[in-house]
Scaffold this motif. Structure first.
Motif, PDB file in Angstrom:
ATOM      1  N   TYR A  79       0.820  -1.213   0.000  1.00 45.16           N
ATOM      2  CA  TYR A  79       0.000   0.000   0.000  1.00 45.16           C
ATOM      3  C   TYR A  79       0.857   1.267   0.000  1.00 45.16           C
ATOM      4  CZ  TYR A  79      -4.149  -2.856   0.632  1.00 45.16           C
ATOM      5  OH  TYR A  79      -5.160  -3.764   0.439  1.00 45.16           O
ATOM      6  N   ALA A  80       2.063   1.182   0.530  1.00 43.29           N
ATOM      7  CA  ALA A  80       2.952   2.351   0.549  1.00 43.29           C
ATOM      8  C   ALA A  80       3.374   2.745  -0.856  1.00 43.29           C
ATOM      9  CB  ALA A  80       4.187   2.052   1.401  1.00 43.29           C
ATOM     10  N   VAL A  81       3.663   1.761  -1.680  1.00 42.79           N
ATOM     11  CA  VAL A  81       4.130   2.024  -3.039  1.00 42.79           C
ATOM     12  C   VAL A  81       3.119   2.872  -3.810  1.00 42.79           C
ATOM     13  CG1 VAL A  81       4.605   0.918  -5.267  1.00 42.79           C
ATOM     14  CG2 VAL A  81       5.658   0.037  -3.183  1.00 42.79           C
ATOM     15  N   GLU A  82       1.847   2.663  -3.533  1.00 42.40           N
ATOM     16  CA  GLU A  82       0.803   3.426  -4.221  1.00 42.40           C
ATOM     17  C   GLU A  82       0.858   4.915  -3.878  1.00 42.40           C
ATOM     18  OE1 GLU A  82      -2.885   1.590  -3.191  1.00 42.40           O
ATOM     19  OE2 GLU A  82      -2.344  -0.363  -4.028  1.00 42.40           O
ATOM     20  N   LEU A  83       1.453   5.255  -2.728  1.00 43.45           N
ATOM     21  CA  LEU A  83       1.528   6.654  -2.299  1.00 43.45           C
ATOM     22  C   LEU A  83       2.885   7.291  -2.566  1.00 43.45           C
ATOM     23  CD1 LEU A  83      -0.353   6.593   1.139  1.00 43.45           C
ATOM     24  CD2 LEU A  83      -1.233   7.134  -1.128  1.00 43.45           C
ATOM     25  N   MET A  84       3.834   6.500  -3.039  1.00 43.87           N
ATOM     26  CA  MET A  84       5.157   7.045  -3.353  1.00 43.87           C
ATOM     27  C   MET A  84       5.139   7.574  -4.781  1.00 43.87           C
ATOM     28  SD  MET A  84       7.683   4.342  -1.411  1.00 43.87           S
ATOM     29  CE  MET A  84       7.703   4.353   0.395  1.00 43.87           C
ATOM     30  N   LYS A  85       5.552   8.821  -4.941  1.00 42.80           N
ATOM     31  CA  LYS A  85       5.447   9.481  -6.236  1.00 42.80           C
ATOM     32  C   LYS A  85       6.643   9.131  -7.129  1.00 42.80           C
ATOM     33  CE  LYS A  85       1.717  11.550  -4.719  1.00 42.80           C
ATOM     34  NZ  LYS A  85       0.374  11.204  -5.216  1.00 42.80           N
ATOM     35  N   ASP A  86       7.526  10.068  -7.337  1.00 41.98           N
ATOM     36  CA  ASP A  86       8.654   9.854  -8.235  1.00 41.98           C
ATOM     37  C   ASP A  86       9.759   9.003  -7.617  1.00 41.98           C
ATOM     38  OD1 ASP A  86       7.439  11.367 -10.201  1.00 41.98           O
ATOM     39  OD2 ASP A  86       8.313  13.237  -9.477  1.00 41.98           O
ATOM     40  N   GLU A  87       9.821   8.988  -6.274  1.00 43.47           N
ATOM     41  CA  GLU A  87      10.817   8.167  -5.614  1.00 43.47           C
ATOM     42  C   GLU A  87      10.358   7.845  -4.201  1.00 43.47           C
ATOM     43  OE1 GLU A  87      14.411  10.455  -5.630  1.00 43.47           O
ATOM     44  OE2 GLU A  87      13.709  11.845  -4.090  1.00 43.47           O
ATOM     45  N   GLY A  88      11.005   6.870  -3.581  1.00 44.23           N
ATOM     46  CA  GLY A  88      10.617   6.496  -2.225  1.00 44.23           C
ATOM     47  C   GLY A  88      11.649   5.577  -1.606  1.00 44.23           C
ATOM     48  N   TRP A  89      11.502   5.373  -0.297  1.00 46.53           N
ATOM     49  CA  TRP A  89      12.433   4.546   0.457  1.00 46.53           C
ATOM     50  C   TRP A  89      11.642   3.598   1.356  1.00 46.53           C
ATOM     51  CZ3 TRP A  89      13.140   9.500  -0.947  1.00 46.53           C
ATOM     52  CH2 TRP A  89      14.376   9.855  -1.527  1.00 46.53           C
ATOM     53  N   ILE A  90      11.946   2.324   1.277  1.00 45.72           N
ATOM     54  CA  ILE A  90      11.366   1.319   2.167  1.00 45.72           C
ATOM     55  C   ILE A  90      12.510   0.687   2.955  1.00 45.72           C
ATOM     56  CG2 ILE A  90      10.123  -0.861   2.345  1.00 45.72           C
ATOM     57  CD1 ILE A  90       8.639  -0.100  -0.229  1.00 45.72           C
ATOM     58  N   ILE A  91      12.395   0.727   4.284  1.00 45.60           N
ATOM     59  CA  ILE A  91      13.437   0.176   5.148  1.00 45.60           C
ATOM     60  C   ILE A  91      12.788  -0.852   6.070  1.00 45.60           C
ATOM     61  CG2 ILE A  91      15.240   0.696   6.821  1.00 45.60           C
ATOM     62  CD1 ILE A  91      15.045   3.650   5.775  1.00 45.60           C
ATOM     63  N   ASN A  92      13.237  -2.081   5.976  1.00 51.24           N
ATOM     64  CA  ASN A  92      12.673  -3.166   6.765  1.00 51.24           C
ATOM     65  C   ASN A  92      13.576  -3.481   7.954  1.00 51.24           C
ATOM     66  OD1 ASN A  92      10.543  -3.596   4.870  1.00 51.24           O
ATOM     67  ND2 ASN A  92      11.963  -4.737   3.572  1.00 51.24           N
ATOM     68  N   THR A  93      12.962  -3.661   9.117  1.00 49.10           N
ATOM     69  CA  THR A  93      13.737  -4.107  10.277  1.00 49.10           C
ATOM     70  C   THR A  93      13.794  -5.623  10.283  1.00 49.10           C
ATOM     71  OG1 THR A  93      13.158  -2.176  11.620  1.00 49.10           O
ATOM     72  CG2 THR A  93      13.902  -4.143  12.795  1.00 49.10           C
ATOM     73  N   SER A  94      14.983  -6.139  10.062  1.00 50.02           N
ATOM     74  CA  SER A  94      15.218  -7.581  10.123  1.00 50.02           C
ATOM     75  C   SER A  94      15.936  -7.873  11.434  1.00 50.02           C
ATOM     76  CB  SER A  94      16.033  -8.029   8.905  1.00 50.02           C
ATOM     77  OG  SER A  94      16.209  -9.426   8.922  1.00 50.02           O
ATOM     78  N   SER A  95      16.831  -8.833  11.438  1.00 48.78           N
ATOM     79  CA  SER A  95      17.568  -9.198  12.647  1.00 48.78           C
ATOM     80  C   SER A  95      18.719 -10.111  12.253  1.00 48.78           C
ATOM     81  CB  SER A  95      16.653  -9.929  13.632  1.00 48.78           C
ATOM     82  OG  SER A  95      17.400 -10.514  14.680  1.00 48.78           O
ATOM     83  N   ILE A  96      19.778 -10.109  13.063  1.00 46.64           N
ATOM     84  CA  ILE A  96      20.829 -11.089  12.820  1.00 46.64           C
ATOM     85  C   ILE A  96      20.270 -12.506  12.936  1.00 46.64           C
ATOM     86  CG2 ILE A  96      22.800  -9.662  13.469  1.00 46.64           C
ATOM     87  CD1 ILE A  96      22.680 -11.030  16.255  1.00 46.64           C
ATOM     88  N   ARG A  97      19.144 -12.653  13.646  1.00 47.94           N
ATOM     89  CA  ARG A  97      18.536 -13.977  13.792  1.00 47.94           C
ATOM     90  C   ARG A  97      17.917 -14.473  12.492  1.00 47.94           C
ATOM     91  NH1 ARG A  97      21.591 -15.440  17.777  1.00 47.94           N
ATOM     92  NH2 ARG A  97      21.222 -14.339  19.739  1.00 47.94           N
ATOM     93  N   GLY A  98      17.811 -13.609  11.512  1.00 45.54           N
ATOM     94  CA  GLY A  98      17.291 -14.020  10.212  1.00 45.54           C
ATOM     95  C   GLY A  98      18.375 -14.438   9.239  1.00 45.54           C
ATOM     96  N   THR A  99      19.624 -14.373   9.674  1.00 41.86           N
ATOM     97  CA  THR A  99      20.729 -14.788   8.818  1.00 41.86           C
ATOM     98  C   THR A  99      21.007 -16.275   8.996  1.00 41.86           C
ATOM     99  OG1 THR A  99      22.405 -14.327  10.497  1.00 41.86           O
ATOM    100  CG2 THR A  99      21.753 -12.490   9.080  1.00 41.86           C
ATOM    101  N   ASP A 100      21.814 -16.824   8.100  1.00 40.16           N
ATOM    102  CA  ASP A 100      22.067 -18.270   8.160  1.00 40.16           C
ATOM    103  C   ASP A 100      23.148 -18.640   9.158  1.00 40.16           C
ATOM    104  OD1 ASP A 100      24.246 -17.298   6.861  1.00 40.16           O
ATOM    105  OD2 ASP A 100      23.950 -18.407   4.993  1.00 40.16           O
ATOM    106  N   TYR A 101      23.714 -17.640   9.856  1.00 36.11           N
ATOM    107  CA  TYR A 101      24.766 -17.946  10.822  1.00 36.11           C
ATOM    108  C   TYR A 101      24.361 -17.648  12.264  1.00 36.11           C
ATOM    109  CZ  TYR A 101      25.386 -12.892  10.372  1.00 36.11           C
ATOM    110  OH  TYR A 101      25.146 -11.543  10.315  1.00 36.11           O
ATOM    111  N   SER A 102      23.129 -17.181  12.475  1.00 31.71           N
ATOM    112  CA  SER A 102      22.820 -16.686  13.817  1.00 31.71           C
ATOM    113  C   SER A 102      21.382 -16.922  14.248  1.00 31.71           C
ATOM    114  CB  SER A 102      23.138 -15.188  13.893  1.00 31.71           C
ATOM    115  OG  SER A 102      22.942 -14.703  15.198  1.00 31.71           O
TER     116      SER A 102
END
Length: 247
Positions: free
Chosen positions: A124-147
């Motif tokens: 839904y955010a993409v629909e409101l972003m005009k000429d450019e935009g930024w999406i930043i997701n909070t992940s975690s080291i726990r989502g990596t294959d080493y942790s």
């Protein structure tokens, strides 16, 4: 004022990392939508604080695991601001689960909270972003294959999915919308106050910089990603060197 006149939605921003990001964005001139599901009073207090900085910031309560709530959230943003420049998908939580007690409802609940909500908000955010935009997701080291950690298996799986989603969405939305993820290590949120000193000491032994990261320090990474036009599809890992140990 690197974010002057930008409109930013930071989910899970009534406390912790999200709150620190919202505060820094407001200091840099952004109008911030503070959003949470249950901590309403805290969220309203954060929005009031941001407004006192001279921004046009508001609080909206929403259960981001429900598409109907997500849709209403973005309708409110569209009606008030007419656009969205920055989305920070920060909502999420790790619950301790013994594998023998995991049910389909628990799987769905944990994945919806830590992954599906970010997918829905991004849609839904993409629909409101005009000429450019930024999406930043909070992940975690726990989502990596080493942790990973067996006790929070579904959280780890959700964050692993977040990393893959980040890279694929970056390709989908390039070159106008920049999509990245932040995968922190040990951050001193109020959760740290609930664990034993022995546990904290054990964690510190495995962190090369020998300190926990503060939410305010981490927020600087989110600011960098919200102003950069060279990062997309990146998983940034501010973990004090923890990943060097490959654990």
């Amino acid at each position: 004022m690197r974010l002057k006149d930008k409109v930013a939605l930071v989910t899970g921003s009534s406390t912790g990392i999200g709150k620190a990001v919202a505060e820094l964005y407001a200091k840099e001139g952004a109008n911030v939508i503070v959003c949470s599901s249950t901590t309403v009073q805290e969220g309203e207090a954060v929005a009031k604080e941001l407004s006192s900085m001279g921004t046009d910031s508001i609080y909206i309560q929403a259960d981001l695991t429900k598409e109907s709530d997500v849709k209403k959230l973005f309708e409110k943003i569209k009606n008030k601001y007419g656009k969205l420049d920055i989305l920070v998908n920060n909502a999420g939580k790790a619950y301790g689960r013994e594998f023998k007690n995991i049910t389909q409802d628990i799987i769905n609940s944990d994945i919806d909270l830590n992954f599906t909500s970010a997918v829905l908000c991004s849609k839904y955010a993409v629909e409101l972003m005009k000429d450019e935009g930024w999406i930043i997701n909070t992940s975690s080291i726990r989502g990596t294959d080493y942790s990973g950690r067996p006790g929070i298996m579904m959280f780890c799986a959700g964050k692993a999915a977040m990393n893959s989603f980040t890279k694929n969405l970056a390709l989908e939305l390039s070159p106008k919308i920049f999509v990245n993820a932040v995968a922190p290590g040990f951050v001193h949120t109020r959760y740290m106050d609930s664990v034993t000193e022995e546990m904290k000491e054990n964690w510190l032994k495995d962190i090369p910089i020998k300190k926990f990261i503060t939410p305010e320090e981490l927020a600087e990474v989110y600011l960098m990603l919200a102003t950069s036009k060279i990062f997309t599809g990146s998983i940034i890992t501010p973990d004090g060197g923890y990943s060097i140990l490959n654990r």
